[in-house]
Design an enzyme around this catalytic site. Structure first.
Site, PDB file in Angstrom:
ATOM      1  N   LEU A   1      34.032   9.159 -13.737  1.00 47.09           N
ATOM      2  CA  LEU A   1      33.439  10.287 -13.019  1.00 47.09           C
ATOM      3  C   LEU A   1      32.662   9.824 -11.783  1.00 47.09           C
ATOM      4  O   LEU A   1      31.913   8.850 -11.832  1.00 47.09           O
ATOM      5  CB  LEU A   1      32.503  11.065 -13.953  1.00 47.09           C
ATOM      6  CG  LEU A   1      33.159  11.624 -15.233  1.00 47.09           C
ATOM      7  CD1 LEU A   1      32.131  12.403 -16.050  1.00 47.09           C
ATOM      8  CD2 LEU A   1      34.369  12.498 -14.926  1.00 47.09           C
TER       9      LEU A   1
ATOM     10  N   GLU B   1      30.959  11.538  -7.748  1.00 46.86           N
ATOM     11  CA  GLU B   1      30.270  12.747  -7.244  1.00 46.86           C
ATOM     12  C   GLU B   1      31.212  13.938  -7.107  1.00 46.86           C
ATOM     13  O   GLU B   1      30.776  15.082  -7.169  1.00 46.86           O
ATOM     14  CB  GLU B   1      29.568  12.476  -5.903  1.00 46.86           C
ATOM     15  CG  GLU B   1      28.305  11.658  -6.036  1.00 46.86           C
ATOM     16  CD  GLU B   1      28.584  10.166  -5.895  1.00 46.86           C
ATOM     17  OE1 GLU B   1      29.723   9.720  -6.214  1.00 46.86           O
ATOM     18  OE2 GLU B   1      27.680   9.440  -5.474  1.00 46.86           O
TER      19      GLU B   1
ATOM     20  N   HIS C   1      33.600  14.773  -9.253  1.00 45.99           N
ATOM     21  CA  HIS C   1      33.573  15.402 -10.580  1.00 45.99           C
ATOM     22  C   HIS C   1      32.228  16.075 -10.828  1.00 45.99           C
ATOM     23  O   HIS C   1      32.163  17.141 -11.428  1.00 45.99           O
ATOM     24  CB  HIS C   1      33.787  14.357 -11.683  1.00 45.99           C
ATOM     25  CG  HIS C   1      35.109  13.647 -11.614  1.00 45.99           C
ATOM     26  ND1 HIS C   1      35.218  12.320 -11.284  1.00 45.99           N
ATOM     27  CD2 HIS C   1      36.364  14.081 -11.840  1.00 45.99           C
ATOM     28  CE1 HIS C   1      36.487  11.959 -11.318  1.00 45.99           C
ATOM     29  NE2 HIS C   1      37.210  13.009 -11.639  1.00 45.99           N
TER      30      HIS C   1
ATOM     31  N   GLY D   1      39.212  19.995  -8.369  1.00 42.54           N
ATOM     32  CA  GLY D   1      38.835  19.576  -7.019  1.00 42.54           C
ATOM     33  C   GLY D   1      39.996  19.794  -6.053  1.00 42.54           C
ATOM     34  O   GLY D   1      41.157  19.533  -6.389  1.00 42.54           O
TER      35      GLY D   1
ATOM     36  N   LYS E   1      36.009  11.000  -2.026  1.00 44.05           N
ATOM     37  CA  LYS E   1      35.687  10.314  -3.289  1.00 44.05           C
ATOM     38  C   LYS E   1      36.899  10.333  -4.202  1.00 44.05           C
ATOM     39  O   LYS E   1      37.567  11.365  -4.330  1.00 44.05           O
ATOM     40  CB  LYS E   1      34.546  11.031  -4.006  1.00 44.05           C
ATOM     41  CG  LYS E   1      33.294  11.134  -3.185  1.00 44.05           C
ATOM     42  CD  LYS E   1      32.205  10.238  -3.705  1.00 44.05           C
ATOM     43  CE  LYS E   1      30.955  10.406  -2.863  1.00 44.05           C
ATOM     44  NZ  LYS E   1      29.965   9.382  -3.078  1.00 44.05           N
ATOM     45  N   SER E   2      37.156   9.202  -4.823  1.00 58.47           N
ATOM     46  CA  SER E   2      38.293   9.103  -5.734  1.00 58.47           C
ATOM     47  C   SER E   2      38.035   7.964  -6.713  1.00 58.47           C
ATOM     48  O   SER E   2      37.458   6.937  -6.332  1.00 58.47           O
ATOM     49  CB  SER E   2      39.569   8.795  -4.941  1.00 58.47           C
ATOM     50  OG  SER E   2      40.582   8.331  -5.796  1.00 58.47           O
ATOM     51  N   SER E   3      38.486   8.165  -7.946  1.00 66.07           N
ATOM     52  CA  SER E   3      38.335   7.077  -8.922  1.00 66.07           C
ATOM     53  C   SER E   3      39.119   5.849  -8.472  1.00 66.07           C
ATOM     54  O   SER E   3      38.806   4.726  -8.837  1.00 66.07           O
ATOM     55  CB  SER E   3      38.832   7.534 -10.296  1.00 66.07           C
ATOM     56  OG  SER E   3      38.205   8.735 -10.645  1.00 66.07           O
TER      57      SER E   3
END
Ligand code: PAF
Length: 280
Positions: free
Chosen positions: A33, A35, A37, A150, A187-189
């Protein structure tokens, strides 16, 4: 906060919520997770009485040679993030809790070709049937009233919406804005895969999308012209898989920019596949 992995345990809790007529919000995630998420969790907490976060790296949405094994798994950290926001229940099953069969033997939800074979679906041919299938399972297990996704995965949003329309799934879908780093990177995992140099080069994606926005503001709407202006700079840092312009309603291609045009981009930076988009 409960952390449950068995479907039957989750269903027992859901039954209790339903008895109290509480509005259930679901945030489906694959964990790790960030920001992005967190903004979905916040939105769910704001509009629902109870919030369920699912954390499941869904094997059937990964193709051969993709990053299923490598995908970051950070459950302990994720639990802390959910606790911070007052999430009620985390559903964190194992693949064997979710699937009784191999993918080729199970019932799948297959989105129409006109949606699934475009953009990311060109290279990830088995991806969106895996997504729709797990999403419908999660909706059924949690009996959620609302779900939160998202917009970074814009094609996923369009496909999940179509599934709900086509199959009369009774749920309110909320699509939340992309959350970006200060310098613009979405933002991405998967950003954790980037080297320092890759991280710098990855900025080319959001810069390209910003340039499109600026050109549109200047009144330039021809996609050929826009591509001609934006591609050279983008290609210096990234190996572009697609840079496409389509309707955000049904992903049909457009020739000219207008309101509701989805500008979507996938590119490899130092071998790491990244996506980003804007909706005008
Ligand atoms: O967007 C994701 O993280 C996944 O595709 C989802 C919706 C959780 C399904 O596995």
């Amino acid at each position: 906060m409960l952390v449950l992995k068995s479907i039957s345990d989750v269903k027992k809790e859901i039954k209790k919520y339903k008895k109290q007529e509480l509005k259930i919000g679901l945030v489906p995630t694959m964990g790790a997770l960030h920001e992005g998420h967190e903004s979905l969790i916040k939105a769910a907490c704001d509009s629902c009485d109870v919030v369920v976060v699912s954390i499941f790296v869904n094997p059937i949405q990964f193709g051969p040679g993709e990053d299923y094994e490598r995908y970051p798994r950070t459950l302990d950290k994720d639990i802390k993030v959910c606790e911070k926001y007052g999430v009620d229940l985390i559903f964190a099953p194992q693949p064997s809790d979710m699937y009784g069969y191999e993918k080729h033997q199970m019932t799948l939800v297959v989105p129409p070709e006109c949606l699934r074979a475009k953009l990311c679906g060109k290279s990830r041919t088995q991806h969106f049937d895996g997504v729709d299938t797990v999403v419908l399972k999660l909706f059924n297990i949690t009996e959620a009233d609302e779900a939160f996704f998202g917009l970074k995965d814009a094609q996923q949003c369009v496909i999940v919406k179509r599934m709900c329309d086509d199959l009369n799934v009774n749920i309110k879908l909320n699509f939340c804005p992309i959350i970006r780093e200060e310098d613009g990177l979405a933002k991405s995992s998967r950003n954790t895969y980037l080297s320092e140099d890759g991280r710098r080069k990855a900025l080319a994606l959001s810069k390209a999308l910003n340039s499109v926005k600026e050109l549109y503001k200047e009144g330039i709407v021809s996609i050929d012209e826009i591509k001609e202006k934006v591609m050279p700079e983008l290609s210096k840092s990234a190996d572009v898989e697609y840079f496409e312009f389509c309707s955000f309603n049904d992903l049909s291609p457009v020739m000219f920019l207008s309101e509701n045009t989805l500008v979507a981009l996938a590119a490899r930076v130092d071998g790491v596949r990244l996506i980003d988009n804007i909706v005008l």
